[in-house]
Design an enzyme around this catalytic site. Structure first.
Site, PDB file in Angstrom:
ATOM      1  N   GLY A 194       0.812  -1.193   0.000  1.00 62.39           N
ATOM      2  CA  GLY A 194       0.000   0.000   0.000  1.00 62.39           C
ATOM      3  C   GLY A 194       0.855   1.256   0.000  1.00 62.39           C
ATOM      4  O   GLY A 194       2.073   1.211   0.204  1.00 62.39           O
ATOM      5  N   CYS A 195       0.203   2.397  -0.214  1.00 60.79           N
ATOM      6  CA  CYS A 195       0.942   3.655  -0.314  1.00 60.79           C
ATOM      7  C   CYS A 195       1.514   4.099   1.027  1.00 60.79           C
ATOM      8  O   CYS A 195       2.719   4.357   1.146  1.00 60.79           O
ATOM      9  CB  CYS A 195       0.044   4.731  -0.913  1.00 60.79           C
ATOM     10  SG  CYS A 195      -1.601   4.856  -0.169  1.00 60.79           S
ATOM     11  N   TYR A 196       0.679   4.169   2.064  1.00 64.60           N
ATOM     12  CA  TYR A 196       1.199   4.508   3.388  1.00 64.60           C
ATOM     13  C   TYR A 196       2.270   3.499   3.830  1.00 64.60           C
ATOM     14  O   TYR A 196       3.334   3.900   4.324  1.00 64.60           O
ATOM     15  CB  TYR A 196       0.075   4.531   4.420  1.00 64.60           C
ATOM     16  CG  TYR A 196      -0.836   5.731   4.395  1.00 64.60           C
ATOM     17  CD1 TYR A 196      -0.338   7.037   4.494  1.00 64.60           C
ATOM     18  CD2 TYR A 196      -2.219   5.582   4.305  1.00 64.60           C
ATOM     19  CE1 TYR A 196      -1.176   8.133   4.498  1.00 64.60           C
ATOM     20  CE2 TYR A 196      -3.073   6.675   4.314  1.00 64.60           C
ATOM     21  CZ  TYR A 196      -2.547   7.949   4.401  1.00 64.60           C
ATOM     22  OH  TYR A 196      -3.390   9.042   4.412  1.00 64.60           O
ATOM     23  N   SER A 236       5.742   4.222   2.206  1.00 60.60           N
ATOM     24  CA  SER A 236       6.420   5.406   2.731  1.00 60.60           C
ATOM     25  C   SER A 236       6.941   5.175   4.149  1.00 60.60           C
ATOM     26  O   SER A 236       8.080   5.534   4.475  1.00 60.60           O
ATOM     27  CB  SER A 236       5.455   6.595   2.708  1.00 60.60           C
ATOM     28  OG  SER A 236       6.044   7.753   3.237  1.00 60.60           O
TER      29      SER A 236
END
Length: 343
Positions: free
Chosen positions: A148-150, A153
């Site tokens: 996922g994106c979160y 990061s």
């Protein structure tokens, strides 16, 4: 040429995949599916692709998809459960951008996604597609779960500290901000311009569905349980994630920069910025790069890591293509050399 199919091409991650793949030197796009838009030319829905593809949306068909070398799923959670095994049985590989195979515990997945897991038998062969951690496994994988994106990061920001066992037992904090495109292309009140513009709000403070994914990856890196407070925020921008990460790492003030530079020295899509930098989300817009800056707060002794990505590229479709490149022995940056858009 690698023959590519895409299941579910009408969302933001789907069109981002198309944007990247139409210019990929080693890819031939064969099929893109959408039940609701069957027969519609892709370029009619996405005018930015005019002159780049003459594909039309079609209803998903296992036989047609199985003629591809690799099939991307850019679908809502739960969709890949019903098709992935049949496609794998044709010999094609699967790269899933949804959360369907990210968590190794099916019961945990059901808890966070509110539905029974539709393909628990595939979980043992699913490889978590964070190249900076699992590159060797990705090379041999038949089923990839794109992070996922979160989680991308946050994990990239914390990894050097976790892998070197530099974080004592403590509560780590991930304070993250995302652009509105992270909510998807479907119509919802919270994503309306009048609701999201000129405002910022936290959400899912008690528990976001990305939390178990982040924790799973961090605990693998640390080799022990990790305590994490993760608070996401919606910000009035289209693309981007900015994660501000907090930890106590006693005695590391002088070595932090060197630690991060050494860890990511050979990673083509992680840019450790010079000491004292403050990366902005616009510096990665449209690119597959994660930019990181690491700081030591002299008063509190805290380590503060700043990590920025484009949620639709390194946080989704770009990372998916990076996985494909690794799987097929291509140059890892093939099709992914786009420079970020400024302004």
């Amino acid at each position: 040429m690698i023959k590519v199919g895409i299941v579910g091409g009408t969302g933001y991650t789907g069109v981002e995949l198309l944007r990247i793949l139409v210019n990929h030197p080693d890819v031939e796009l064969k099929v893109i599916t959408s039940r609701s838009e069957d027969g519609l030319p892709v370029a009619d829905m996405f005018p930015n692709l005019r002159g780049h593809t003459d594909l039309r949306f079609s209803v998903p068909d296992v036989q047609t998809l199985g003629e591809c070398d690799v099939v991307f799923f850019a679908t809502p959670h739960g969709v890949a459960h019903s098709l992935a095994e049949d496609i794998l049985n044709t010999g094609a590989r699967v790269i899933d951008l949804s959360a369907d195979f990210r968590l190794q515990d099916a019961v945990e997945w059901e808890k966070w996604y509110g539905q029974p897991h539709g393909a628990p038998g595939l979980l043992p062969q699913a490889v978590y597609g964070l190249p900076e951690v699992n590159r060797a496994q990705i090379q041999e994988a038949r089923l990839i779960a794109v992070p996922g994106c979160y989680p991308t990061s946050v994990q990239l920001g914390f990894l050097p500290l976790l892998e070197n066992n530099l974080l004592p037992e403590q509560m780590l904090i991930a304070d993250c901000k995302s652009g509105v495109s992270g909510a998807g292309r479907g119509a919802s009140v919270g994503s309306l311009l009048c609701e999201a513009s000129e405002s910022m709000m936290a959400y899912a403070v008690k528990g976001h569905r990305h939390l178990p994914e982040i924790r799973q990856g961090m605990e693998r890196a640390a080799g022990k349980a990790v305590n994490l407070t993760f608070v996401p925020h919606l910000t009035p921008m289209i693309r981007g994630i900015h994660s501000t990460l907090y930890a106590q790492a006693p005695g590391l003030a002088e070595d932090l920069q060197a630690l991060y530079e050494a860890r990511y020295a050979n990673e083509p899509f992680v840019d450790v910025m010079p000491a004292g930098s403050h990366p902005a989300t616009r510096s990665v817009k449209g690119s597959n790069v994660c930019r990181i800056a690491v700081h030591h707060h002299t008063h509190t002794g805290q380590v503060i890591v700043l990590s920025v990505i484009d949620n639709l590229v390194k946080g989704a479709s770009g990372q998916a293509v990076q996985n494909m490149n690794i799987m097929f022995g291509l140059a890892e940056d093939a099709g992914l050399k786009q420079v970020a858009l400024l302004p």
